[in-house]
Scaffold this motif. Structure first.
Motif: not given
Length: 248
Positions: A164-175
């Motif tokens: 996100d714009k603040d540099g926080r990460l989230a895992r890629r969702a399946e597919r």
């Protein structure tokens, strides 16, 4: 190890150099992957040079596969950083377990984790310097160096993370396809390894814990990441280095 802490607060690094390098065979049948050369220099030496350049004077390197060759190479190395070996000859502990075993050697402060085969062409400012400058323990449990999946050489996966714009990460969702891939470099603290399992486990466990708390952050690599995972990837990386005006 000494207790000198540089201005950026990160005095030590851990280099992951114990893996079997199966995808790099037949090259790694007789040479551990960290000693495979790109641009006339072993991958592990590129990593150690960058650590020293970032002002980090102490490093722990773990060894398992062809450990005698690794130790002999590291003993011959001249100049900083100062190297301590974490011996995993008896049991390969994977990425997370390898770091956990070495915690007594790493002190109490934040430290850098670097895959010995993580390799890139630098942008205007060295990426390890950028990463240590961006580290903020008030907001982060872990900070990862991320490469663009689209522009990385030799990478054909679907990416690892959204940012996100603040540099926080989230895992890629399946597919789903994600724009960023983990470039093999992270900053974290020994305290974040509390409640981790005995024995082998992956750093992915800690990535997921940090993400669940909203405290997994990323910094985009400035330059080009070269995925040196196979003999073909090695040839492509050699060619890219040869034709580049930018030194690795």
């Amino acid at each position: 190890m000494s207790d000198h802490v540089p201005d950026h607060g990160i005095a030590r690094a851990f280099v992951l150099a114990a893996g079997l390098g199966k995808r790099m065979r037949p090259i790694t049948a007789t040479v551990p992957k960290p000693l495979v050369e790109v641009g006339g220099r072993a991958l592990v030496d590129h990593a150690l040079d960058r650590i020293a350049e970032a002002g980090i004077g102490e490093v722990v390197v773990n060894v398992h596969y062809l450990a005698d060759l690794m130790e002999a190479h590291l003993v011959r190395r001249a100049g900083p950083p100062r190297i301590t070996i974490s011996d995993e000859r008896e049991r390969l502990l994977e990425t997370g377990g390898g770091v956990r075993k070495a915690l007594p050697l790493l002190g109490e402060g934040p430290f850098l984790i670097l895959n010995s085969d993580s390799f890139w062409l630098e942008g205007p400012r060295p990426n390890l310097q950028r990463l240590v400058a961006a580290w903020d323990p008030e907001r982060m449990d872990m900070l990862l160096l991320l490469a663009s999946a689209a522009t990385s050489l030799g990478y054909e996966g679907a990416g690892d993370f959204q940012m996100d714009k603040d540099g926080r990460l989230a895992r890629r969702a399946e597919r789903e396809v994600a724009p960023f891939v983990y470039a093999g470099v992270a900053i974290t603290t020994p305290a974040f390894f509390a409640d981790t399992p005995e024995g082998p486990f992956s750093l992915n466990l800690l990535f997921d814990r940090a993400a669940a708390r909203g405290r997994l952050h990323g910094l985009r690599l400035d330059g080009q990441w070269l995925h040196v995972g196979t003999p073909e990837g090695l040839r492509d990386a050699e060619e890219r280095v040869r034709t580049s005006a930018v030194q690795p």
